[in-house]
Design an enzyme around this catalytic site. Structure first.
Site, mmCIF file in Angstrom:
data_model
loop_
_atom_site.group_PDB
_atom_site.id
_atom_site.type_symbol
_atom_site.label_atom_id
_atom_site.label_comp_id
_atom_site.label_asym_id
_atom_site.label_seq_id
_atom_site.Cartn_x
_atom_site.Cartn_y
_atom_site.Cartn_z
ATOM 1 N N TYR A 135 0.821 -1.209 0.000
ATOM 2 C CA TYR A 135 0.000 0.000 0.000
ATOM 3 C C TYR A 135 0.858 1.264 0.000
ATOM 4 O O TYR A 135 0.387 2.334 -0.392
ATOM 5 C CB TYR A 135 -0.937 0.033 1.211
ATOM 6 N N LYS A 190 2.410 -15.226 2.785
ATOM 7 C CA LYS A 190 2.317 -15.920 1.498
ATOM 8 C C LYS A 190 3.760 -16.276 1.136
ATOM 9 O O LYS A 190 4.273 -15.935 0.061
ATOM 10 C CB LYS A 190 1.646 -14.983 0.472
ATOM 11 N N ASP A 222 -4.249 -17.687 1.864
ATOM 12 C CA ASP A 222 -5.411 -18.312 1.216
ATOM 13 C C ASP A 222 -6.058 -19.331 2.162
ATOM 14 O O ASP A 222 -7.283 -19.405 2.286
ATOM 15 C CB ASP A 222 -5.037 -18.947 -0.134
ATOM 16 N N ASP A 246 -6.090 -6.158 5.714
ATOM 17 C CA ASP A 246 -7.231 -5.385 5.226
ATOM 18 C C ASP A 246 -8.360 -6.341 4.846
ATOM 19 O O ASP A 246 -9.520 -6.198 5.256
ATOM 20 C CB ASP A 246 -6.750 -4.579 3.998
ATOM 21 N N ASP A 250 -11.890 -7.611 7.320
ATOM 22 C CA ASP A 250 -13.268 -7.410 6.854
ATOM 23 C C ASP A 250 -14.016 -8.733 6.793
ATOM 24 O O ASP A 250 -15.199 -8.808 7.133
ATOM 25 C CB ASP A 250 -13.275 -6.756 5.459
#
Ligand code: NAD
Length: 356
Positions: A135, A190, A222, A246, A250
């Site tokens: 980001y 990851k 994942d 992020d 959520d």
């Protein structure tokens, strides 16, 4: 103990008013000062994060933030949009650790999209690194592809990067938080594909040596996304990077049924923090007196626990929230048959009464 109160836009002022009412009912020595932020600040002074608001926030031990944003500001240039106020505060105060608890209250298990037995009693904490990762990584931009199968074509690119101290400090935060809970940390990465996250995994494992009493496991993102909907209660503390955090936070928030119930905190190295509900400014219901103030009230409880060193007061607020839910009081977003529908202010008053 000085608190900057930044109500913001939409339902922000209505819900923050309830949290302030609750804080005042605690009889603590709290100094509170209010300042405009977001669209409200833009209207008043032409900038979403005016200097006066930023200075007040810098000088405070903690910030209680409502929400910012409204579709009517979508045409403004990016630097003047309300959401820039949050990014500006995160950057100016170095708020690198984002705490997003996902708690499913017993009385609200039916509001989740998962089977009640999967979420009843759920209490997990996602800790998201907030100031690094893809980001913020440079360079980024658009250009003509310098190589590869599409050399010469227009392309866009971002840079994923994490420095050792950035990973170390968020790992310390996670292990210390786990010590206050069930002493289990899952680091989500990851590492099988990304160099950045192999490094993340290695550094987290090194920091773990300082916390032999805490159990550490590693999980690919994942798989973590799958496990969150398959067996969410198996987690205690999840620590991860900015982008994965992020998305996963959520996802986890939806396990609990209502966004109106979820608090959050963003802390810096001095434990100064910004506390806000996980939801936005909900312009669709602003001014109607129906917004759920509990996420903001629970954010105030987190503020007392993490920045103001008042854990008993935090416990009292959380117990009061459980009590009003047990009494059957519900704002429309969590209302169901057999419960009593109340508005924003009535819910705030009920929490104050339960405290007393
Ligand atoms: P939102 O979270 O504001 O609303 C999503 C849905 O949830 C709406 O239907 C809303 O009515 C409902 N909702 C949200 N909070 C509620 C509450 N406390 N009680 C009852 N219902 C509630 O998200 P959105 O609609 O995508 O965004 C609206 C504005 O908020 C946008 O301008 C967006 O940029 C901004 N936003 C701000 C923040 C923030 O201030 N931290 C976060 C997210 C979105």
């Amino acid at each position: 103990m000085k608190i900057a109160i930044l109500p913001g836009d939409g339902i922000g002022p209505e819900i923050v008013e309830q949290a302030v009412k609750v804080l005042k009912a605690l009889d603590l020595q709290l100094e509170m000062e209010t300042a405009p932020v977001g669209g409200a600040a833009y209207e008043a002074s032409g900038h979403p994060l005016p200097d006066a608001t930023l200075n007040l926030s810098r000088a405070a031990d903690a910030i209680l933030f409502g929400a910012v944003g409204d579709w009517k500001y979508d045409q403004l240039e990016r630097a003047l949009r309300p959401e820039q106020a949050i990014l500006g505060l995160r950057k100016a105060l170095g708020l690198f650790a984002n705490f997003r608890p996902a708690i499913c209250y017993e009385q609200l298990t039916h509001a989740s999209s998962l089977k009640p037995e999967l979420v009843a009693g759920l209490d997990i904490l996602i800790i998201r690194e907030l100031t690094g990762d893809i980001y913020f990584g440079q360079p980024r931009g658009r250009r003509s592809a310098p190589d590869g199968a599409f050399a010469g074509a227009e392309e866009a690119f971002d840079t994923m990067r994490y420095a050792r101290p950035e990973i170390e400090r968020i790992a310390h935060v996670a292990f210390q938080a786990a010590r206050q809970r069930s002493k289990r940390v899952t680091s989500v990465d990851k590492a099988n594909v990304l160099e950045t996250f192999q490094f993340w995994k290695d550094v987290v494992a090194e920091v773990h040596k300082d916390y032999p009493d805490v159990e550490l496991s590693h999980m690919y993102v994942d798989n973590a996304a799958m496990q969150l909907v398959k067996a969410p209660k198996a987690f205690d503390v999840i620590v991860t990077g900015n982008m994965f955090g992020d998305i996963l936070s959520d996802e986890a928030s939806m396990l609990t049924g209502s966004i109106g119930m979820l608090p959050s905190a963003s802390l810096n190295a001095q434990r100064q923090g910004l506390y806000e509900p996980s939801h936005g400014s909900a312009p669709d219901i602003a001014g109607k007196g129906v917004a759920n103030p509990l996420a903001t009230i629970l954010s105030a409880a987190m503020m007392l626990r993490f920045s103001l060193n008042q854990p008993e007061a935090a416990d009292r607020i959380e117990a009061a929230v459980k009590q009003v839910l047990a009494q059957g009081l519900r704002t429309p977003d969590i209302h169901s048959e057999g419960t009593t529908r109340v508005g924003t202010a009535q819910m705030g008053d009920a929490v104050v009464n339960a405290l007393r």
